[in-house]
Write a protein that holds these residues in place. Structure first.
Motif, PDB file in Angstrom:
ATOM      1  N   PHE A  50       0.869  -1.179   0.000  1.00 46.10           N
ATOM      2  CA  PHE A  50       0.000   0.000   0.000  1.00 46.10           C
ATOM      3  C   PHE A  50       0.906   1.229   0.000  1.00 46.10           C
ATOM      4  N   ALA A  51       0.763   2.093  -1.007  1.00 42.12           N
ATOM      5  CA  ALA A  51       1.699   3.207  -1.175  1.00 42.12           C
ATOM      6  C   ALA A  51       0.972   4.499  -1.499  1.00 42.12           C
ATOM      7  N   LYS A  52       1.658   5.610  -1.207  1.00 41.09           N
ATOM      8  CA  LYS A  52       1.138   6.954  -1.473  1.00 41.09           C
ATOM      9  C   LYS A  52       1.972   7.624  -2.552  1.00 41.09           C
ATOM     10  N   ILE A  53       1.308   8.199  -3.548  1.00 40.62           N
ATOM     11  CA  ILE A  53       1.997   8.847  -4.659  1.00 40.62           C
ATOM     12  C   ILE A  53       1.362  10.199  -4.935  1.00 40.62           C
ATOM     13  N   GLU A  54       2.195  11.158  -5.238  1.00 40.43           N
ATOM     14  CA  GLU A  54       1.717  12.468  -5.673  1.00 40.43           C
ATOM     15  C   GLU A  54       2.100  12.672  -7.127  1.00 40.43           C
ATOM     16  N   GLY A  55       1.193  13.228  -7.909  1.00 40.01           N
ATOM     17  CA  GLY A  55       1.503  13.464  -9.312  1.00 40.01           C
ATOM     18  C   GLY A  55       0.364  14.169 -10.027  1.00 40.01           C
ATOM     19  N   ILE A  56       0.477  14.221 -11.346  1.00 36.48           N
ATOM     20  CA  ILE A  56      -0.495  14.910 -12.184  1.00 36.48           C
ATOM     21  C   ILE A  56      -1.541  13.923 -12.686  1.00 36.48           C
ATOM     22  N   ALA A  57      -2.802  14.272 -12.529  1.00 38.00           N
ATOM     23  CA  ALA A  57      -3.893  13.431 -13.016  1.00 38.00           C
ATOM     24  C   ALA A  57      -4.068  13.628 -14.522  1.00 38.00           C
ATOM     25  N   LEU A  58      -4.082  12.525 -15.266  1.00 36.04           N
ATOM     26  CA  LEU A  58      -4.270  12.565 -16.717  1.00 36.04           C
ATOM     27  C   LEU A  58      -5.329  11.549 -17.115  1.00 36.04           C
ATOM     28  N   ASN A  59      -6.112  11.884 -18.105  1.00 38.91           N
ATOM     29  CA  ASN A  59      -7.139  10.963 -18.583  1.00 38.91           C
ATOM     30  C   ASN A  59      -6.527   9.866 -19.442  1.00 38.91           C
ATOM     31  N   ILE A  60      -7.131   8.676 -19.393  1.00 37.72           N
ATOM     32  CA  ILE A  60      -6.740   7.562 -20.253  1.00 37.72           C
ATOM     33  C   ILE A  60      -7.615   7.570 -21.499  1.00 37.72           C
TER      34      ILE A  60
END
Length: 226
Positions: A50-60
């Motif tokens: 179980f991990a936490k990530i920060e980043g930019i949301a992009l559509n698929i």
């Protein structure tokens, strides 16, 4: 019981209720859960952790379109409420409570992972509001939105109804924080703009639901971002 003691007891009750409301509200619960996890880089994620990530949301796929702001997004939540009068009392009644979310990418330093939000917890910041009332005409955009949900804007004698709207979204290109169970898989088909042979995804399992938030309080300080 003497009056000063009654006042003290009442104050203690009020303070206790306030603390409980704050401690158990959705934002506080999610932020506490995320705070307990370290930030991870996509390339160093471990399978089944179980991990936490920060980043930019992009559509698929084709992005969702937020109902009022018309912004491209991967997740939106809206509510429309009307004021209901009952004699001397009145209250707000929810007439629309709509939530739409799709699978999406998180991009971090040119690396990507996929979020599969089959089961999730979220806290989204409200981005847009609109309202109308007796002496407050709905804007053309708000009126058009209400009509699309078959909600009448006028009541008896042509008076405006008291209506209010909130919209919270994860916009395409917005920096957010997510957490979930990591699954690595080989890519059978290439992903546009992604030059790796395998990709990580975030999933949920049992009580470990995916967490999604665009709250600035959950972001890494700017000087430490990747």
């Amino acid at each position: 019981m003497k009056p000063p003691m009654i006042i003290i007891v009442i104050l203690c009750i009020v303070i206790t209720i306030g603390i409980l409301i704050y401690f158990f509200n959705p934002k506080a619960i999610i932020l506490r859960r995320l705070k307990a996890l370290p930030f991870s880089k996509i390339g160093s994620l471990q399978n089944n952790k179980f991990a936490k990530i920060e980043g930019i949301a992009l559509n698929i796929d084709a992005p969702l379109i937020a109902p009022l702001s018309k912004r491209k997004c991967v997740f939106y939540k809206i509510t429309i409420q009307k004021k209901v009068n009952n004699g001397k009392n009145s209250h707000w009644k929810t007439v629309v409570n709509e939530i739409k979310i799709q699978d999406f990418f998180i991009e971090q330093s040119s690396e990507r992972l996929i979020v599969f939000p089959t089961s999730y917890k979220d806290y989204l910041v409200i981005d847009n509001k609109a309202n109308s009332g007796t002496f407050n005409d709905p804007s053309p955009k708000f009126r058009s939105l209400l009509e699309s949900y078959n909600i009448e804007t006028e009541g008896i004698f042509g008076m405006n109804k008291s209506l209010r709207y909130t919209e919270a979204i994860v916009e395409v290109g917005e920096r957010i924080t997510v957490a979930g169970l990591v699954k690595w898989s080989k890519l059978e088909n290439p992903v546009a703009g992604y030059n790796y042979s395998s990709i990580a995804s975030l999933t949920s399992k049992d009580k470990n639901k995916i967490i999604i938030t665009d709250s600035p309080d959950a972001l890494r300080p700017k000087h430490g971002r990747v």
